[in-house]
Design an enzyme around this catalytic site. Structure first.
Site, mmCIF file in Angstrom:
data_model
loop_
_atom_site.group_PDB
_atom_site.id
_atom_site.type_symbol
_atom_site.label_atom_id
_atom_site.label_comp_id
_atom_site.label_asym_id
_atom_site.label_seq_id
_atom_site.Cartn_x
_atom_site.Cartn_y
_atom_site.Cartn_z
ATOM 1 C CG HIS A 1 -11.359 0.902 -0.036
ATOM 2 N ND1 HIS A 1 -10.584 1.446 -1.038
ATOM 3 C CD2 HIS A 1 -10.664 1.100 1.112
ATOM 4 C CE1 HIS A 1 -9.485 1.958 -0.498
ATOM 5 N NE2 HIS A 1 -9.507 1.744 0.795
ATOM 6 C CB SER B 1 -0.897 0.002 1.249
ATOM 7 O OG SER B 1 -1.539 1.254 1.424
ATOM 8 N NE ARG C 1 -12.939 3.949 5.793
ATOM 9 C CZ ARG C 1 -11.807 4.010 5.116
ATOM 10 N NH1 ARG C 1 -10.647 3.978 5.768
ATOM 11 N NH2 ARG C 1 -11.815 4.121 3.806
ATOM 12 C CB THR D 1 -6.925 2.676 -4.835
ATOM 13 O OG1 THR D 1 -6.218 1.526 -4.371
ATOM 14 C CG2 THR D 1 -8.244 2.765 -4.090
ATOM 15 C CE LYS E 1 -7.875 -2.767 -3.263
ATOM 16 N NZ LYS E 1 -8.651 -1.740 -2.536
ATOM 17 C CE1 TYR F 1 -6.351 4.689 -1.760
ATOM 18 C CE2 TYR F 1 -4.516 4.478 -0.231
ATOM 19 C CZ TYR F 1 -5.788 4.120 -0.634
ATOM 20 O OH TYR F 1 -6.485 3.197 0.092
ATOM 21 N NE ARG G 1 -10.837 0.383 5.629
ATOM 22 C CZ ARG G 1 -10.570 0.334 6.934
ATOM 23 N NH1 ARG G 1 -11.181 -0.566 7.691
ATOM 24 N NH2 ARG G 1 -9.702 1.165 7.481
ATOM 25 C CG ASP H 1 -10.407 -6.400 -2.660
ATOM 26 O OD1 ASP H 1 -11.600 -6.019 -2.654
ATOM 27 O OD2 ASP H 1 -9.455 -5.599 -2.770
ATOM 28 N N GLY H 2 -12.489 -8.843 -0.871
ATOM 29 C CA GLY H 2 -13.671 -8.581 -0.055
ATOM 30 C C GLY H 2 -14.426 -9.841 0.320
#
Length: 348
Positions: free
Chosen positions: A243, A106, A165, A156, A219, A130, A246, A274-275
């Site tokens: 994500h 990341s 959140r 991303t 992504k 990012y 999120r 993913d997830g």
């Protein structure tokens, strides 16, 4: 206590991580409905297993953009691994290399890209980006990742702003003073997520292509419209992702969005997901619906919290063993035999 399945690692991490760290890793946006749906959606998919197929010899290997991996699971990009284990992303890189799978590092790592590559030389690594308002910073990171031998660039796309959140807001989440976003030090004050560039568009893929020869994977795609745009803009891969629930609460579970994206790209690019992956049978369901590989986020962090590199390897070995067993019981001896004929959606 014997660690038998991924939820055992989750229970351990919840018990032993500091509350602020657990809350950060566990958080979903708003009511967390998309986060929870990522897991629940797998329960609505049933297998159509085939019998009396010779599964005495199993081959669970696959390839990611031409590079062979030991089984179709990788490690998704998540930030702040030192919150889970002191060695942070270095441990993650070592575990991924030991298991011969792909680790996506990341932008928000707590180890430098140099430290990550030095920890596991020769491992298959992609770099997740990012794009920041200060484009020079992003440009330098991309070129540094390529120079250090990272083999893919993961953009991303679903974070123009950070989702709300609630636990992080309540906790006033910040990194502890001794931890740093190592790849962004000096670029700006740590953890000012507002410095993400919300003006990023599809044309910025052309900008990235001008900076690097690395394959670009996008992504955060959940619709056929965006999947078609991704292909049109020359990316090599798509990660179907929300994500981890999120960002936008109320979006689809990734496994429910997968078939639409796979159908849209018509095999022109590789599609990953993913997830919500918690069992080897979840991996099999995702591959049956067209994913080439899946990536795990939170379970990797639980493994780190348990025993660092060794704990993460345990998580991956459990997934690997469960995947092999699920394949065999469904009548597939080889990953190439997995297809949509293997699953049906429950009427419930």
């Amino acid at each position: 206590m014997a660690m038998v399945c991924l939820s055992d690692f989750e229970a351990y991490a919840k018990k032993y991580l500091p509350k602020i760290a657990w809350d950060f890793f566990a958080a979903g946006a708003d009511d967390c409905s998309t986060r929870d749906e990522n897991i629940l959606a797998y329960k609505r998919i049933r297998f159509r297993p085939r019998m009396l197929r010779d599964v005495s010899v199993m081959d669970i290997r696959t390839k990611l953009l031409g590079t062979e991996i030991s089984f179709p699971v990788g490690i998704a990009p998540t930030g702040f691994h030192q919150l889970a284990w002191p060695d942070g992303e270095k441990s993650t890189a070592r575990a991924a290399k030991a298991m011969n799978i792909c680790y996506i590092a990341s932008t928000y790592a707590t180890c430098t890209l140099e430290e990550i590559s030095a920890a596991a030389p020769g491992g298959l690594r992609w770099f997740q980006l990012y794009i920041h308002r200060n484009r020079v910073v992003s440009q330098q990171l991309v070129q540094q990742a390529e120079a250090l031998g990272f083999q893919g660039l993961v953009l991303t796309a679903d974070l123009p702003y950070t989702g709300k959140r609630r636990d992080d807001v309540r906790n006033g989440f910040r990194l502890p003073p001794h931890m740093k976003l190592k790849n962004l030090e000096g670029a700006f004050e740590v953890c000012k997520m507002s410095l993400l560039d919300p003006s990023v568009t599809w044309t910025d893929i052309y900008w990235l292509q001008s900076l690097t020869r690395l394959p670009i994977i996008v992504k955060g795609i959940l619709t056929k419209e965006d999947a078609e745009l991704a292909v049109r803009h020359g990316v090599q891969g798509i990660i179907v992702s929300n994500h981890g629930g999120r960002q936008l609460d109320g979006g689809p579970a990734t496994i429910d969005a997968l078939a639409e994206v796979v159908e849209a790209v018509q095999g022109r690019v590789e599609v990953y997901l993913d997830g919500g992956i918690r069992k080897g049978s979840d991996v099999l369901k995702a591959l049956a619906l067209g994913a080439k590989c899946v990536f795990i986020g939170r379970p990797a962090l639980w493994g780190l919290a348990y025993k660092g590199e060794e704990g993460l390897q345990e998580v991956l070995k459990i997934l690997q063993d469960e995947f092999r067993l699920s394949m065999a019981l469904a009548g597939c001896a080889n990953v190439s035999e997995i297809g949509p004929h293997l699953v049906q959606f429950s009427k419930l």
